[in-house]
Write an enzyme that holds these catalytic residues in place. Sequence first.
Site, PDB file in Angstrom:
ATOM      1  CE  LYS A  27      45.389  40.172  36.544  1.00  0.00           C
ATOM      2  NZ  LYS A  27      46.062  39.027  37.194  1.00  0.00           N
ATOM      3  NE  ARG A 125      44.988  32.645  40.331  1.00  0.00           N
ATOM      4  CZ  ARG A 125      45.288  33.934  40.188  1.00  0.00           C
ATOM      5  NH1 ARG A 125      44.622  34.837  40.896  1.00  0.00           N
ATOM      6  NH2 ARG A 125      46.247  34.335  39.371  1.00  0.00           N
ATOM      7  CE1 TYR A 249      19.552  55.962  52.975  1.00  0.00           C
ATOM      8  CE2 TYR A 249      21.589  55.934  51.685  1.00  0.00           C
ATOM      9  CZ  TYR A 249      20.199  56.050  51.756  1.00  0.00           C
ATOM     10  OH  TYR A 249      19.477  56.254  50.617  1.00  0.00           O
ATOM     11  CG  MET A 297      23.835  53.649  44.249  1.00  0.00           C
ATOM     12  SD  MET A 297      22.225  53.215  43.582  1.00  0.00           S
ATOM     13  CE  MET A 297      21.739  51.882  44.662  1.00  0.00           C
TER      14      MET A 297
HETATM   15  C1  LIG Z   1      47.276  39.374  37.633  1.00  0.00           C
HETATM   16  C2  LIG Z   1      48.461  38.540  37.367  1.00  0.00           C
HETATM   17  C3  LIG Z   1      49.734  39.117  37.289  1.00  0.00           C
HETATM   18  C4  LIG Z   1      49.999  40.577  37.660  1.00  0.00           C
HETATM   19  O1  LIG Z   1      49.953  40.699  39.072  1.00  0.00           O
HETATM   20  P1  LIG Z   1      50.197  42.108  39.824  1.00  0.00           P
HETATM   21  O2  LIG Z   1      50.144  41.765  41.279  1.00  0.00           O
HETATM   22  O3  LIG Z   1      49.061  42.996  39.436  1.00  0.00           O
HETATM   23  O4  LIG Z   1      51.497  42.624  39.372  1.00  0.00           O
HETATM   24  C5  LIG Z   1      50.788  38.310  36.887  1.00  0.00           C
HETATM   25  N1  LIG Z   1      50.596  36.987  36.635  1.00  0.00           N
HETATM   26  C6  LIG Z   1      49.400  36.391  36.744  1.00  0.00           C
HETATM   27  C7  LIG Z   1      49.262  34.937  36.457  1.00  0.00           C
HETATM   28  C8  LIG Z   1      48.285  37.132  37.124  1.00  0.00           C
HETATM   29  O5  LIG Z   1      47.096  36.552  37.248  1.00  0.00           O
END
Ligand SMILES: *Cc1c(COP(=O)(O)O)cnc(C)c1O
Length: 358
Positions: A27, A125, A249, A297
């Site tokens: 992802k 979630r 800064y 930046m």
């Molecule tokens: C992102 C995600 C993972 C992978 O998690 P990691 O901590 O990066 O290994 C697995 N399952 C779900 C549902 C996720 O959202």
Amino acid sequence: MHLDALAANYRTVVAELGAVPAAGVVKADGYGLGAVPVAKTLWSEGCRRFFVARIDEGIVLRAALPTAEINVFDGLLPGTAGDMVAHDLVPVINSLEQLQAWQRLAIAADRELPTGLHIDTGMRRLGLPPDECDQLADRPDLLTGLGVRHVISHLASADVSASPQSGRQLALFCELRRRFPFGAASLANSAGVFLGSAYHFDFARPGISLYGGSPYPDSGRPNPMRSVVTAEAPIIQVRWAGPGETVGYGATHTVASDARIATVPVGYADGFLRSSSNVGLAAIAGRLVPIVGRVSMDLITIDVTALEDHHLYPGAPVELLGRHRPVDDVAERAGTVPHEFLTHLGNRFERRYLTEPS
Ligand SMILES: *Cc1c(COP(=O)(O)O)cnc(C)c1O
């Protein structure tokens, strides 16, 4: 990015899993590193199942991997069903409403549609909440016409070694699995893989560990994963600063005694988080040097007083992530997790994919 190290990390996870396979979580464009080169590398290691978050990510991946199983964590959002079918993607269904919409489509198309089922065991979630699990258990006809590929749930605290939540989620997942014994079962993310075989089920879903993050960040144990990303930038200039002078800064760093300050063209616009100000480190020729003053930046300033002249020329490479700057440490110093640090790395970094051993 070192594709060999990615492949080695995949093999390390698979070895930990014993006979259980690992899906690749790619992802957010492969945690910011490039979903297509990442997924192709995992495919060449034998990975056949992938997870993305958004349907658009799935469409891109489908073009690169015509026969992989590509799952979309977001599930079946309104308006996405046509693309889901057209690109042979598997929605990871998150509610009975999504399930019924997908089933209607299967009936209309008169074909079995591949389906993932996400059940919530405590993350609150995504996934079917407990009451919808009860309804589904009473109404197995809701799955008629659908080919359930897998039933998954997600651990909320797998990376918190002392947390009792993982054990509770495991017990609940086992119970729900008995009620929904369809397809393959999966519970573990990267950290979950390393909680032991009870968490492995039929396949695991590692993400960050493949990209070099530690699967047990809070345990003090050494990270078994190899560094996958090297991020470098050249020194632009080196200047002396005298006692009492300040850097950057807000004048947040005051020079104590004569110091050499090198300026490097990386800033928060490149994803080098501003929270690294005065706490981050860089490496030159393998030696660690502190980031002093605010990250701005486009630029950071580092104190290179300890280094010999021959390391300090315009163009000299400064390592921000890599073998000497592990992503876990870089992220922790910025007050975040490696997932966030990697996904922020910006487009101004020229991407190179290397296959030689790193
Ligand atoms: C992102 C995600 C993972 C992978 O998690 P990691 O901590 O990066 O290994 C697995 N399952 C779900 C549902 C996720 O959202």
